[in-house]
Design an enzyme around this catalytic site. Structure first.
Site, mmCIF file in Angstrom:
data_model
loop_
_atom_site.group_PDB
_atom_site.id
_atom_site.type_symbol
_atom_site.label_atom_id
_atom_site.label_comp_id
_atom_site.label_asym_id
_atom_site.label_seq_id
_atom_site.Cartn_x
_atom_site.Cartn_y
_atom_site.Cartn_z
ATOM 1 C CG HIS A 396 -2.037 -0.845 1.209
ATOM 2 N ND1 HIS A 396 -3.405 -0.410 0.673
ATOM 3 C CD2 HIS A 396 -2.310 -2.221 1.475
ATOM 4 C CE1 HIS A 396 -4.125 -1.401 0.681
ATOM 5 N NE2 HIS A 396 -3.514 -2.566 1.217
ATOM 6 C CE LYS A 587 -6.908 14.021 -0.141
ATOM 7 N NZ LYS A 587 -7.230 12.482 -0.814
ATOM 8 C CE LYS A 593 -3.563 10.920 2.771
ATOM 9 N NZ LYS A 593 -4.109 10.073 1.646
ATOM 10 C CB THR A 697 -10.322 4.506 -1.723
ATOM 11 O OG1 THR A 697 -10.228 5.145 -0.364
ATOM 12 C CG2 THR A 697 -9.836 3.371 -1.933
ATOM 13 C CE LYS A 701 -14.120 6.359 0.493
ATOM 14 N NZ LYS A 701 -13.534 6.863 1.510
HETATM 15 C C1 LIG Z 1 -12.343 7.186 1.857
HETATM 16 C C2 LIG Z 1 -11.799 7.455 3.228
HETATM 17 C C3 LIG Z 1 -10.288 7.778 3.515
HETATM 18 C C4 LIG Z 1 -9.581 7.591 2.385
HETATM 19 O O1 LIG Z 1 -9.432 8.892 1.518
HETATM 20 P P1 LIG Z 1 -8.079 9.218 0.850
HETATM 21 O O2 LIG Z 1 -8.558 10.507 0.179
HETATM 22 O O3 LIG Z 1 -8.022 8.043 -0.308
HETATM 23 O O4 LIG Z 1 -6.943 9.252 1.498
HETATM 24 C C5 LIG Z 1 -10.158 8.188 4.674
HETATM 25 N N1 LIG Z 1 -10.923 8.250 5.679
HETATM 26 C C6 LIG Z 1 -12.198 8.024 5.544
HETATM 27 C C7 LIG Z 1 -13.198 8.312 6.672
HETATM 28 C C8 LIG Z 1 -12.659 7.559 4.291
HETATM 29 O O5 LIG Z 1 -14.170 7.214 4.176
#
Ligand SMILES: *Cc1c(COP(=O)(O)O)cnc(C)c1O
Length: 851
Positions: A396, A587, A593, A697, A701
């Site tokens: 990962h 995030k 990031k 991810t 979304k």
């Molecule tokens: C999807 C999700 C993440 C991952 O977000 P990234 O932008 O891919 O780092 C982190 N925390 C929560 C609560 C999420 O639902």
């Protein structure tokens, strides 16, 4: 649907617990016991019937009358009532899977970021309308009861949420899967802000009751630690054995993982540590109470709390204890409880594939070897061949320093036999490498599982790679970099071992549940079925040209924004305006990031207005929402949180920018908040330095909910951009090869600071104390980090980012054009369903399927 519930009700004896093969439940019992042929009571599938069940649960389960009950009583009673509807399916699924003897996916993950359970259970059972009406007829409000649930936050971020999406997809696809993990008593901390600074509170998610778990203390497993190893003579064969010095019990807690309206319920089995001997009565009676419970406290500490780190290794002894604890419990559980009596372990690969979610569970590899060689007396080579087929490894990360290593000294002290086994695996592997490459010692050192510098340690990623049948990255770019940069010697040696599976997210939670308005519009337009066949979203493509559809689509977005703003007003006393462009960055807080890049953008906008360079009337009204937790020990990340809150306070209070720029940072970003934020978002910020974000991810979304992405060519952004098209994606920044080139040439942030005027002015404004009450030192650590030690080169991408934001503003001004792009983002993102990820794992790695 109602027929479905009754007809799938099995004649399962009521006392058979799922996944437990060897209880007193043989055919004899089933045939002779008077109750055995009666089906498990399926509650009546009607509003009145549900009300009766609910009141009975409230009165006799919770022990209160409706009139005297609290919202928590009502929530618990409701959860238990809904749970009844899944129970028969759960037992039936376990029975069916046992009978089928099909290959099971054992998903080994130290984290599951599940989110709330009630809404998902109502969706899986299709009970939402009945329950809504039932609650109304009791004078209760279903949304209020749903809001009472505290989400199980048993993960940090993307990795844990991925595990939760995957087990949802496997249940929905009727694939046998057991999720194995840890039942942390305290999950990810609850974030609060005090004067703009992050303050962590313990996550007491179990405090008000946990109606979704089923403890099985009778099925507890013993886990050993410490001690030494010895050899002994076993009828002429010299064997090794482990003589441990202490042990704990692992108590399984089962959670239902319901498939989406398919009559299946898989299991998530989380382990909780308990002392083998609760307390010493003699010592207790002598009055030394704390000494009497010392063993208990010690044991329970193992699963006390989730490590609040994300993508950095934590060399903590307790963490290694957690890791070994849960995989030892899980492997033993599978071999002794799931497999039938007398199963020939030579055939183990036909029945299980353990997927290693990052390196956290990799100690499972020597554990399986130990069981086979020491306990089951297999030949080493035979055991190794079996083990090789039973594990697959998902990497990962790309940050070399994020690869987990364990000091030899610690492993030897905690798991001496495992260390011996690791050494032997390494010796045999390196002998192979030497033979293949003719004693190329440089290569041998690069590939060795054990390394000597700065102290002798074990590289868990190397162990996983050597042991696994397949190694995968989590997005195309990541898998390529994994092969070329992180593990190049391994991918050269085993080119076929490496593969890619691009991550995905479950459309049940992140579209259907989180965005009911959009879901209704999609179903009205396409008919049902898309929730389990997300490629069908492509049928929306033609509607991007349909004016009425676009109008309806805009109304959905507006409704979601209103819903979010209502929530934030009630939850955080934040007041936001509907007509603004809603720009969201949520995030974990991490330098890679680059939340700082986003802050610099806001500060620059603000600076241009207050300096008079830009007329506020010409600025696109924009609301920026941040959500992010920082690991408690990650100093600079916490400073960045303080900076965001400080900028928000100044910008939001300045009348010059009133109605133009708004900044909000609701505390405690989690799955529950994500479900409200993402459907409302119009712009999705995915701005990591190229080559740093393995997949992401969150990006998926957002796209699935119609936000347009502003993003770098990183992780799955690359695939999103390719699928939705350049015209509907705001790409910017260096590509990964350009990043490498700049790193090689030497990145000097000050050159960008000196040569990009807007950048200099933004940084100077921060350094001037404008956001810290005139105190120039407050944000000095951030400024100096950006200027002198930023490995993530935020300043190098600043100009490009601003240019892309200008394109965003131009595009947003064209309402119809923006809506078209938004619709096309939804229509072209079906690929990012975790159902597709599961199909890829099944065909490329697991070689398993539905039963
Ligand atoms: C999807 C999700 C993440 C991952 O977000 P990234 O932008 O891919 O780092 C982190 N925390 C929560 C609560 C999420 O639902």
């Amino acid at each position: 649907m109602s027929a479905d519930i009754v007809s799938t009700t099995p004649g399962v004896p009521a006392d058979e617990s799922p996944l437990t093969a060897r209880h007193q439940t043989g055919p004899m019992f089933a045939a002779t016991h008077p109750l055995a042929l009666a089906p498990v009571a399926a509650p009546p599938h009607s509003v009145d019937g549900f009300v009766r069940e609910f009141l009975r649960e409230l009165n006799t389960g919770q022990g209160v009358a409706l009139a005297r009950s609290t919202v928590n009583d009502q929530y618990l009673a409701l959860a238990r009532t809904v749970r009844h509807y899944l129970m028969a399916r759960w037992l039936e699924t376990a029975k069916h899977q046992r009978a089928s003897k099909a290959k099971t996916v054992g998903y080994l993950s130290a984290e599951y970021l599940l989110g709330r359970q009630l809404g998902n259970a109502l969706l899986a059972t299709d009970l939402n309308d009945i329950v809504d009406n039932a609650m109304t007829s009791c004078g209760l409000d279903l949304p209020t009861l749903r809001a009472q649930e505290v989400e199980p936050g048993l993960g940090n971020g993307g990795l844990g949420r991925l595990a939760a999406c995957f087990i949802d997809s496997l249940a929905t696809m009727s694939v046998p899967c057991i999720g194995y993990g840890i039942r942390y008593e305290y999950g990810i901390f609850k974030q609060t802000f005090v004067d703009g600074r992050q303050v962590e509170q313990p996550d007491t998610w179990l405090a008000l009751g946990s109606p979704w778990e089923f403890p099985h203390p009778e099925a507890a497993v013993q886990v050993d630690f410490g001690g030494y190893t010895e050899t002994y003579d076993d009828a002429g064969v010299t064997r090794s054995r482990w003589v441990p010095s202490w042990n704990v019990l692992g108590v399984p807690y089962n959670y239902m993982v319901p498939g989406y309206q398919n009559g299946r319920v898989n299991t998530l089995r989380l382990w909780s540590a308990q002392a083998t001997k609760a307390f010493d009565l003699a010592i207790f009676n002598s009055g030394d109470y704390s000494e009497a419970v010392r063993a208990q406290t010690f044991a329970e500490n193992i699963t006390k709390v989730l490590y609040p780190e994300d993508s950095t290794p934590q060399g903590k002894e307790l963490r290694l204890q957690q890791q070994y604890f849960f995989v030892a419990c899980s492997i033993r559980d599978f071999i002794e409880q799931i497999l039938e009596d007398g199963f020939d372990l030579h055939n183990l690969p036909e029945r299980i594939i353990f997927q290693l979610n990052d390196t956290h569970p990799v100690i499972a590899v020597p554990e399986l070897m130990r069981i086979l060689v020491d306990e089951k007396k297999f030949e080493w080579a035979e055991a190794w061949q079996i083990t090789n087929q039973c594990f697959a490894y998902t990497c990962h990360t790309l940050l070399p320093e994020a690869l987990e290593v364990w000091p030899d000294e610690l492993l030897g002290r905690l798991l001496p036999r495992h260390l011996e086994i690791i050494y032997r695996i390494n010796d045999e592997f390196l002998a192979e490498v030497r033979q293949h490459y003719g004693n190329d010692e440089l290569r041998v050192r690069a590939m060795s599982i054990v390394a000597d510098f700065p102290e002798r340690h074990v590289r868990m990623a190397h162990l996983a790679t050597v042991a696994a049948t397949k190694v995968n990255g989590v997005a195309e770019l990541h898998s390529q970099l994994l092969r070329d940069k992180l593990l190049p010697a391994f991918s050269e040696y085993w080119p076929d071992k490496f593969t890619n599976v691009t991550n995905g997210v479950t459309p049940r939670r992140f579209v259907r549940l989180a965005n009911p308005s959009l879901s209704a519009l999609i179903t009205d337009t396409l008919g049902p079925g898309w929730v389990t066949d997300l490629d069908r979203l492509s049928e929306l493509e033609q509607y991007a040209e349909d004016e009425d559809f676009r109008k309806a689509f805009r109304e959905v977005k507006l409704a979601n924004k209103t819903r979010l703003y209502d929530l934030l007003r009630a939850r955080d006393d934040i007041n936001l305006e509907n007509h603004h462009l809603l720009d969201v960055m949520v995030k974990r807080l991490h330098e890679y990031k680059r939340q700082t890049l986003k802050v610099l953008h806001i500060v620059s906008l603000y600076e241009q207005i207050i300096s008079g360079a830009v007329d506020p009337e010409t600025v696109t009204p924009r609301t920026v929402i941040f959500g992010a937790k920082a690991a408690p020990g990650y100093r600079i990340a916490k400073e960045i949180i303080y900076l965001i809150n400080s900028v928000a306070e100044v910008v939001n209070a300045d009348p010059v920018v009133a109605g133009r720029i708004n900044l909000a940072f609701p505390a405690n970003y989690n799955v529950t908040l994500a479900e409200k934020l993402i459907p409302a978002a119009e712009l999705s910020e995915q701005i990591s330095l190229a080559g740093m974000e393995a997949s992401g991810t969150g990006n998926m979304k957002f796209a699935l909910n119609g936000a347009l992405t502003i993003g770098t060519d990183d992780g799955a952004n690359v695939e999103i951009r390719k699928l939705v098209g350049d015209a509907h994606f705001f790409g910017f920044g260096m590509t990964e090869p350009e990043v490498t080139e700049l790193q090689t040439a030497g990145y000097r942030a000050t050159e960008y600071y000196e040569s990009v005027p807007l950048l200099k002015r933004a940084i100077d404004l921060i350094a001037s104390g404008a956001f810290s009450g005139g105190n120039r030192g407050t944000f000095e650590p951030i400024v100096s980090s950006l200027l002198y030690e930023d490995r993530f080169m935020a300043l190098a991408d600043f100009q490009s980012y601003l240019d892309a934001q200008a394109k965003v503003e131009a595009a947003y001004a064209d309402v119809e054009g923006w809506t078209k792009s938004s619709i096309l983002n939804v229509a072209r993102s079906g690929f990012f369903s975790s159902d597709r990820s599961m199909r890829d794992y099944l065909s490329r790695i697991w070689r398993a399927g539905a039963v």
